[in-house]
Design a protein around this motif. Structure first.
Motif, PDB file in Angstrom:
ATOM      1  N   ARG A 101     -59.986 -22.272-120.584  1.00 14.13           N
ATOM      2  CA  ARG A 101     -60.693 -21.284-119.772  1.00 14.13           C
ATOM      3  C   ARG A 101     -60.740 -21.548-118.266  1.00 14.13           C
ATOM      4  NH1 ARG A 101     -60.469 -17.788-123.049  1.00 14.13           N
ATOM      5  NH2 ARG A 101     -62.181 -16.878-124.242  1.00 14.13           N
ATOM      6  N   LEU A 102     -60.782 -22.821-117.882  1.00 14.35           N
ATOM      7  CA  LEU A 102     -61.069 -23.095-116.469  1.00 14.35           C
ATOM      8  C   LEU A 102     -59.796 -23.437-115.707  1.00 14.35           C
ATOM      9  CD1 LEU A 102     -64.182 -25.338-117.139  1.00 14.35           C
ATOM     10  CD2 LEU A 102     -64.163 -22.908-116.576  1.00 14.35           C
ATOM     11  N   ARG A 103     -59.740 -22.947-114.462  1.00 17.00           N
ATOM     12  CA  ARG A 103     -58.607 -23.306-113.623  1.00 17.00           C
ATOM     13  C   ARG A 103     -58.983 -24.547-112.828  1.00 17.00           C
ATOM     14  NH1 ARG A 103     -58.801 -17.517-111.193  1.00 17.00           N
ATOM     15  NH2 ARG A 103     -60.920 -17.958-111.868  1.00 17.00           N
ATOM     16  N   GLU A 174     -68.643 -14.193-120.803  1.00 13.26           N
ATOM     17  CA  GLU A 174     -69.104 -13.704-119.508  1.00 13.26           C
ATOM     18  C   GLU A 174     -70.530 -13.164-119.618  1.00 13.26           C
ATOM     19  OE1 GLU A 174     -64.701 -12.776-117.734  1.00 13.26           O
ATOM     20  OE2 GLU A 174     -65.924 -11.106-118.503  1.00 13.26           O
ATOM     21  N   THR A 183     -71.886 -23.638-117.830  1.00 10.72           N
ATOM     22  CA  THR A 183     -70.664 -23.827-118.617  1.00 10.72           C
ATOM     23  C   THR A 183     -70.966 -24.496-119.960  1.00 10.72           C
ATOM     24  OG1 THR A 183     -69.595 -24.239-116.499  1.00 10.72           O
ATOM     25  CG2 THR A 183     -68.300 -24.665-118.476  1.00 10.72           C
TER      26      THR A 183
ATOM     27  N   ARG B   9     -64.854 -20.493-107.268  1.00  9.35           N
ATOM     28  CA  ARG B   9     -63.574 -21.049-107.688  1.00  9.35           C
ATOM     29  C   ARG B   9     -63.624 -22.584-107.629  1.00  9.35           C
ATOM     30  NH1 ARG B   9     -58.164 -19.197-107.937  1.00  9.35           N
ATOM     31  NH2 ARG B   9     -57.232 -20.866-109.157  1.00  9.35           N
ATOM     32  N   GLN B  11     -66.298 -24.397-107.831  1.00  6.68           N
ATOM     33  CA  GLN B  11     -67.184 -24.850-108.918  1.00  6.68           C
ATOM     34  C   GLN B  11     -66.422 -24.921-110.233  1.00  6.68           C
ATOM     35  OE1 GLN B  11     -70.505 -22.251-109.198  1.00  6.68           O
ATOM     36  NE2 GLN B  11     -71.777 -23.463-107.820  1.00  6.68           N
ATOM     37  N   GLU B  12     -65.600 -23.878-110.473  1.00  6.55           N
ATOM     38  CA  GLU B  12     -64.832 -23.828-111.713  1.00  6.55           C
ATOM     39  C   GLU B  12     -63.879 -25.021-111.796  1.00  6.55           C
ATOM     40  OE1 GLU B  12     -62.944 -20.019-112.487  1.00  6.55           O
ATOM     41  OE2 GLU B  12     -61.514 -21.023-113.792  1.00  6.55           O
ATOM     42  N   GLY B  16     -63.994 -27.902-114.595  1.00  5.76           N
ATOM     43  CA  GLY B  16     -62.806 -28.169-115.409  1.00  5.76           C
ATOM     44  C   GLY B  16     -62.458 -29.634-115.429  1.00  5.76           C
TER      45      GLY B  16
END
Lengths: 281, 305
Positions: A101-103, A174, A183, B9, B11-12, B16
Motif C-alpha cells: 500500500r505505501l510508497r 480510506e 496506519t 506523501r 508521512q507515507e 512505509g
C-alpha cells in the motif's frame, strides 16, 4: 480405425493407469508406514513381505514417545514452530502492508531482495551461522534456531500476504483513515480482519517449514539431545541399530501426522475462506 | 503539489520504511551479513579452534579454493550433482505434468487422489527418507520381498540391469527426488491448466484435432512459461539440496553431491575456510548455469515471437 478414435482408445486406458500407478506410489508408502508402526518387530523380521499386522500393538508408540524421548522432541518442535509462526507473522504483516500500500524509498528493490533470499542456498548460509552460533554459545538453544527460521520464512510470508492485502478494497481502508485511524489502526481494525484466510494460510505454511526443517536443526542442536526436534530425533535414532524399525516407524507417524493434518486443514480452510468471500459478492 | 500533499506523501514514505524495517533488519542480520562473512571465511584459513584469532582483516588467501578444487572427488561430485539435479528436475516436472493432465477431468474420488499426490511433498523429509530406507532395505524391505534377488538400492554404487551397468544408488536418489517433488510441479501445472480458456480447445476439437494434436498444439504452448519457471525453481533448489541425499545415503555409493561435501568439511573436518570455499564454488556454478539458461531461454522466446 481413425487416428482420433485410436488416440482416444489409448488415452482411455492410459489415463486410469497413470492415476492408479501414481496413487499407489504416493499413498501406499504412507499406509505401509502406519501398518509397520502397529506390529511387533519379530513379525517384520520373520515375515517381511506381510502387509497387515497379525497382531495389533501400540507398544511401539509407547516406546518411542516415552523411552526414546519423542514427547520431549515433539514439545521442542511445537515450541520452535509456534514461536516461528508468531514472530514471522508479527514481522511480515507490517512489511507486507508497506509493500502493498505505501510508497516508500526502495519499495521496488525489496522484491529483488526477497527473491534472492528465497532462492539463496541454505547450505552457504549454514556455514557462517554455524560459526557464529558456536562463538556465541547459542548451539543447542531453541531461540537461535527460531531466529534462523524467521529469516527463512519472512520473505515468502511477506509475498503471500502482500498479494492478499492488495485485494482488500482501498475504499474500506480510506474510510477507516477518514474516521481517524492511523496506519497501524487501519491494519489492525480493517485489513487483518478481512485477511483472516490469508493469515491462516501463511501461518500454516510457516508452521510446516519450521516443523519439517532438518539442516539447521542438525547443525545447531545435534549435541544436546534434550533440545532435539522430532525431525532431528528421528534422523539421529534411525542411524543406530539398537532401536527396532517398528518403533522408529511409530516415530515417523508421530512426525508426519501433525503436518499432514495441518496441511489438509489449511487447504480446506483456504478454499472455504475464498468461497465465503465470493458469496458476499 | 501543495505543501499539505507533500507532507502527507512524506508521512507515507516514513510509515512505509518504518513498517518494512523489521523485515529488512532480520534479513540483513540473518542472511546478508552471514553471506558476506561466508565470502570472507572462504578466503581465510579459518578453523573452529582458531576462529577467534581470525580477524576481519588480513591473511586473505586463495588456499581454500586451490585445496577444494584439487581435492580428489570434487569434480566427480560436481558431475554427480549435475546429473542428480537435471534428472530430478526433468522427471519431477514430467510426472507432475502427467498427473495434472490425468486429473484434469472430474471423476469420483478425485479429491482423495489429489490429496494422496500431495503427501510426499508435504511430509517431513526425514520421515520420507526413513520410509524409503526401510522399504528398500535388502534384509526386510518390502520392495525386496517382491524382487527375485534383493537389491541394495541405497548402498550399491553400480549394478547390471539387462546387461547394462547402471549407478543403482544414484538412480534411487533421483527416483526419490522425482517422487518427492512431482507434487510441486503438479500444483503449479494444475493451477495453470485450470485457468486456460476453454474456447481454444473447443475450436481445435471442432476442427477435428486429435487428443495428442490438441495437447501438442493448443495446451502445451500455453504451458511453456510455467514449465520454464518450474525448471528454474527446481534446478536451483535441487542443485544445492542437502537433506535428501544426506538422509538417504549419507553421500555414499556414488551419490556424493557437493552440498554433502560442504557439510563434511564443516563438521567432520572442522575446516570452515574450505567448507565456505566449497559452498561458494557451488553457488557460483549455479549462477553460471542460471545465466546460461536465461540467455538461452530469452533467445528462444524472442525467436518464437
Amino acid at each position: 480405425m481413425s487416428r482420433d478414435r485410436f488416440e482416444r482408445a489409448v488415452l482411455a486406458v492410459l489415463r486410469p493407469v497413470t492415476i492408479a500407478v501414481l496413487f499407489a506410489v504416493t499413498a501406499f508408502p504412507f499406509l505401509y508406514m502406519v501398518m509397520l508402526s502397529v506390529r511387533d518387530i519379530q513379525e517384520l523380521i520373520l515375515d517381511p513381505g506381510s502387509l497387515l499386522p497379525r497382531r495389533l500393538t501400540l507398544a511401539p508408540y509407547a516406546d518411542v514417545l516415552g523411552r526414546q524421548g519423542f514427547l520431549t522432541f515433539m514439545r521442542n518442535s511445537a515450541i520452535v514452530a509456534v514461536a516461528t509462526v508468531a514472530a514471522t507473522l508479527l514481522i511480515s504483516i507490517p512489511g507486507a502492508y508497506a509493500v502493498a500500500r505505501l510508497r516508500f524509498f526502495g519499495r521496488r528493490q525489496v522484491h529483488f531482495l526477497f527473491l534472492a533470499v528465497y532462492l539463496f542456498p541454505a547450505i552457504v548460509l549454514a556455514i557462517p551461522l554455524f560459526v557464529l552460533f558456536t562463538m556465541l554459545g547459542l548451539r543447542g538453544s531453541l531461540p537461535g534456531l527460531v531466529l534462523v527460521y524467521i529469516a527463512q520464512t519472512v520473505p515468502v510470508s511477506v509475498y503471500m500476504l502482500r498479494n492478499y492485502f492488495e485485494s482488500v478494497p482501498r475504499g474500506v481502508e480510506e474510510a477507516a483513515a477518514i474516521d481517524g485511524c492511523g496506519t497501524l489502526g487501519t491494519i489492525w481494525r480493517v485489513t487483518l480482519p478481512l485477511s483472516a484466510p490469508a493469515l491462516m494460510a501463511t501461518g500454516l505454511y510457516t508452521f510446516m517449514i519450521a516443523w519439517n526443517e532438518f539442516l539447521f536443526a542438525l547443525l545447531f542442536l545435534v549435541e544436546r539431545r534434550e533440545s532435539w526436534t522430532v525431525s532431528l530425533g528421528l534422523s539421529q535414532l534411525a542411524g543406530g541399530i539398537e532401536i527396532p524399525t517398528t518403533v522408529l516407524m511409530a516415530g515417523s507417524v508421530v512426525l508426519t501426522l501433525p503436518i499432514v493434518l495441518v496441511f489438509f486443514a489449511s487447504e480446506r480452510l483456504l478454499t472455504e475462506g475464498l468461497t465465503a468471500g465470493a458469496e458476499k459478492g | 503539489m501543495t505543501t499539505r500533499e507533500r507532507t502527507l506523501r512524506r508521512q507515507e514514505g516514513r510509515a512505509g520504511l518504518l513498517l518494512i524495517s523489521p523485515t529488512l533488519v532480520i534479513t540483513l542480520v540473518v542472511v546478508v551479513v552471514p553471506l558476506l562473512w561466508a565470502i570472507m571465511l572462504a578466503f581465510q584459513d579459518a578453523r573452529l579452534i582458531n576462529i577467534r584469532q581470525t580477524g576481519l582483516l588480513g591473511n586473505y588467501t586463495l588456499e581454500n579454493f586451490t585445496y577444494v578444487l584439487a581435492e580428489p572427488g570434487f569434480w566427480s561430485s560436481l558431475v554427480t550433482t549435475l546429473v542428480y539435479t537435471v534428472a530430478g528436475t526433468a522427471l519431477s516436472i514430467a510426472i507432475g505434468l502427467a498427473a495434472a493432465l490425468a486429473l484434469r477431468r472430474r471423476f469420483a474420488g478425485r479429491t482423495l487422489v489429489r490429496a494422496a499426490f500431495l503427501i510426499p511433498y508435504v511430509a517431513p523429509v526425514v520421515a520420507a527418507a526413513f520410509l524409503w530406507e526401510v522399504m528398500l532395505n535388502p534384509q526386510y524391505g518390502i520392495v525386496n520381498t517382491w524382487l527375485g534377488e534383493p537389491i541394495a538400492f541405497l548402498s550399491q554404487s553400480t549394478g547390471t540391469f539387462l546387461g547394462v551397468q547402471v549407478p543403482v544408488a544414484l538412480l534411487t536418489v533421483i527416483a526419490f527426488e522425482a517422487w518427492r517433488y512431482f507434487p510441486f510441479a503438479f500444483l503449479f501445472l494444475t493451477a495453470r491448466l485450470h485457468s486456460l480458456p476453454a474456447d481454444l480447445e473447443e475450436a481445435a476439437l471442432i476442427d477435428g484435432a486429435t487428443p495428442t494434436q490438441r495437447f501438442r498444439h493448443v495446451i502445451l504452448p500455453q504451458l511453456w512459461r510455467i514449465i520454464a519457471l518450474l525448471s528454474v525453481l527446481r534446478f536451483v533448489f535441487t542443485f544445492t539440496k542437502f537433506d535428501d541425499v544426506y538422509l538417504l545415503t549419507g553421500g555414499g555409493a556414488g551419490t556424493e553431491v557437493v552440498s554433502v561435501r560442504v557439510y563434511d568439511l564443516l563438521t567432520s573436518r572442522n575446516d570452515i575456510g574450505a567448507s565456505a570455499a566449497q559452498a561458494l564454488v557451488l553457488a557460483v556454478v549455479l549462477m553460471v548455469f542460471l545465466v546460461i539458461y536465461l540467455r538461452f531461454f530469452s533467445g528462444a522466446e524472442e525467436e518464437r515471437e
